[in-house]
Write a protein that holds these residues in place. Structure first.
Motif, PDB file in Angstrom:
ATOM      1  N   TYR A 104       0.738  -1.334  -0.010  1.00 32.42           N
ATOM      2  CA  TYR A 104      -0.152  -0.105  -0.186  1.00 32.42           C
ATOM      3  C   TYR A 104       0.893   1.182  -0.075  1.00 32.42           C
ATOM      4  O   TYR A 104       0.599   2.173  -0.738  1.00 32.42           O
ATOM      5  N   ALA A 105       1.894   1.258   0.911  1.00 35.20           N
ATOM      6  CA  ALA A 105       2.780   2.429   1.002  1.00 35.20           C
ATOM      7  C   ALA A 105       3.380   2.818  -0.392  1.00 35.20           C
ATOM      8  O   ALA A 105       3.772   3.752  -0.988  1.00 35.20           O
ATOM      9  N   LEU A 106       3.926   1.534  -1.026  1.00 31.52           N
ATOM     10  CA  LEU A 106       4.732   1.626  -2.252  1.00 31.52           C
ATOM     11  C   LEU A 106       3.752   2.048  -3.410  1.00 31.52           C
ATOM     12  O   LEU A 106       4.239   2.871  -4.251  1.00 31.52           O
ATOM     13  N   ALA A 107       2.621   1.816  -3.327  1.00 24.34           N
ATOM     14  CA  ALA A 107       1.660   2.305  -4.412  1.00 24.34           C
ATOM     15  C   ALA A 107       0.947   3.512  -4.195  1.00 24.34           C
ATOM     16  O   ALA A 107       0.544   4.423  -5.164  1.00 24.34           O
ATOM     17  N   VAL A 168       0.335  -3.785  -6.765  1.00 28.21           N
ATOM     18  CA  VAL A 168      -0.431  -3.813  -8.126  1.00 28.21           C
ATOM     19  C   VAL A 168      -1.861  -3.683  -7.913  1.00 28.21           C
ATOM     20  O   VAL A 168      -2.579  -2.673  -8.429  1.00 28.21           O
ATOM     21  N   TYR A 169      -2.361  -4.411  -6.689  1.00 25.56           N
ATOM     22  CA  TYR A 169      -3.649  -4.348  -6.363  1.00 25.56           C
ATOM     23  C   TYR A 169      -4.293  -2.836  -5.994  1.00 25.56           C
ATOM     24  O   TYR A 169      -5.259  -2.203  -6.536  1.00 25.56           O
ATOM     25  N   ILE A 204      -7.024  -9.294  -2.231  1.00 24.41           N
ATOM     26  CA  ILE A 204      -5.694  -9.455  -2.411  1.00 24.41           C
ATOM     27  C   ILE A 204      -5.064  -9.994  -0.970  1.00 24.41           C
ATOM     28  O   ILE A 204      -3.953 -10.804  -1.197  1.00 24.41           O
ATOM     29  N   ILE A 205      -5.645  -9.936   0.169  1.00 22.96           N
ATOM     30  CA  ILE A 205      -5.480 -10.350   1.304  1.00 22.96           C
ATOM     31  C   ILE A 205      -5.527 -11.990   1.205  1.00 22.96           C
ATOM     32  O   ILE A 205      -4.702 -12.885   1.624  1.00 22.96           O
ATOM     33  N   GLY A 206      -6.810 -12.445   0.666  1.00 23.07           N
ATOM     34  CA  GLY A 206      -6.976 -13.940   0.350  1.00 23.07           C
ATOM     35  C   GLY A 206      -5.881 -14.448  -0.555  1.00 23.07           C
ATOM     36  O   GLY A 206      -5.532 -15.444  -0.248  1.00 23.07           O
ATOM     37  N   MET A 207      -5.418 -13.478  -1.573  1.00 16.26           N
ATOM     38  CA  MET A 207      -4.471 -14.116  -2.556  1.00 16.26           C
ATOM     39  C   MET A 207      -3.068 -14.212  -1.949  1.00 16.26           C
ATOM     40  O   MET A 207      -2.426 -15.357  -2.184  1.00 16.26           O
TER      41      MET A 207
END
Length: 298
Positions: A104-107, A168-169, A204-207
């Protein structure tokens, strides 16, 4: 016009038939060994060679096979299963807790070194895991963690692919306008993350959960190098020792006194595969894109 329409319709039907046929061939090619593995666990040592490969044995043979597996080192197989669950579960929790905020921080934040961190994340994904085992071995030895569960859990928790997935998400599925609207309403960065980002990031947490669990559960070379006490082995390393110590696949050097043969080996393989299937069934409802279209105020 009618002839052209008929031609296009026939082409679509032919293309659909080819796709269905190709998928059926793939299903048979990949599914047949799994079917044989399941059926082999229901047979006896004699019937696995004499009966038809796809014939069904007796469900009672499964219970007997499990009992035979427990004769190895006084039921050490159960300990290996618990070790694998502990190693995989711990590494999954750590990887998820670290990768979601990192991605999240990178995005969504622009800070010094951001591009360098992205490049390092990609490099970490590209480097084969086996190439990192020796440096990790030296590092764990220097820290005095060699032979402990931490020597397996900590390297498995380092999972750059999970960071990249979350990056990415968050880049593609979390609109900046939604986050800015929350900031205008007075939400702090912590509240923004816990109240908005996390609820919308369930897919995305599930993935991440699924892929990191499969990565940790199927790990062989890392625990093989890090662990020396068979009581601390995970299931993958333990099964290697079990199969090498019996005549299930090694009739020359196995211990004939142990009733562990090919059906027991098939059952052990099913035990190793079953948790991955359970993890997929648990995570599959999250493996779809989230709907954030109604999250913004109109």
């Amino acid at each position: 016009m009618a002839v052209q329409t008929t031609t296009h319709g026939a082409g679509r039907v032919a293309g659909g038939s080819l796709r269905v046929g190709f998928l059926m061939v793939c299903a048979v090619f990949f599914g047949l060994p799994v079917v044989w593995l399941i059926l082999a666990a229901t047979k006896t040592q004699a019937s696995i060679f004499s009966d038809h490969p796809l014939s069904m044995g007796s469900l009672g043979n499964i219970a007997q096979g499990w009992s035979n597996l427990l004769t190895f080192n006084d039921g050490e197989l159960v300990g290996w299963i618990w070790n694998s669950l502990y190693y995989a579960g711990s590494s999954v929790v750590i990887a998820t807790v670290l990768s979601v905020p990192a991605g999240y921080a990178l995005a969504k934040y622009d800070f010094a070194g951001r591009k360098a961190l992205l490049v390092l994340t990609l490099i970490g994904m590209i480097i084969p895991t086996a190439a990192l085992v020796l440096p990790l071995y030296l590092q764990m030895n220097a820290l005095g963690l060699l032979g402990t569960p931490a020597s397996v859990i900590l390297p498995l928790a380092f999972y750059p692919f999970a960071v990249y997935l979350c990056y990415v998400y968050c880049t593609t599925s979390l609109p900046d306008s939604l986050l800015e609207a929350a900031r205008v309403d007075g939400a702090s960065e912590a509240a923004l993350f816990f109240r908005i980002v996390l609820p919308l990031s369930k897919p995305i947490i599930g993935m991440i959960f699924f892929f990191s669990f499969v990565h940790a559960w199927t790990s062989f070379f890392l625990p093989f190098v890090m662990l020396s006490d068979d009581r601390t082995f995970n299931l993958q390393v333990g099964l290697m020792m079990l199969l090498q110590s019996t005549d299930a696949i090694n009739a020359e050097g196995g211990f004939a006194a142990l009733p562990i043969h090919q059906p027991e080996a098939a059952l052990a393989a099913l035990v190793a595969v079953a948790p991955v299937l359970v993890a997929f069934l648990f995570a599959q409802r999250y493996l779809t894109a989230s709907d954030v279209s109604g999250a913004e105020k109109g």
